[in-house]
Design a protein around this motif. Structure first.
Motif: not given
Length: 62
Positions: A25-29, A34-35
């Protein structure tokens, strides 16, 4: 296996899984740009489709 030992192993695994989920969760936040990755990926797909769709003809000898 003794029930207390079995339960202790489940608690240990539960703690490990919760820690991994929190790290995810921390890494995803934090997020990553990604563009550029997405644009590059679709460009490569388009290029591959164009290469696959080009009809190849045999060279004729006069």
């Amino acid at each position: 296996m003794h029930s207390e030992t079995h339960f202790a192993l489940h608690r240990l695994r539960d703690t490990e899984l919760r820690t991994q989920a929190e790290e995810y969760r921390l890494a995803a936040s934090v997020g990553r740009p990604r563009a550029l990755r997405t644009r590059l990926g679709w460009t490569l797909v388009e290029l591959g489709l164009r290469l696959a769709a080009v009809p190849r003809t045999a060279a004729t000898v006069p």
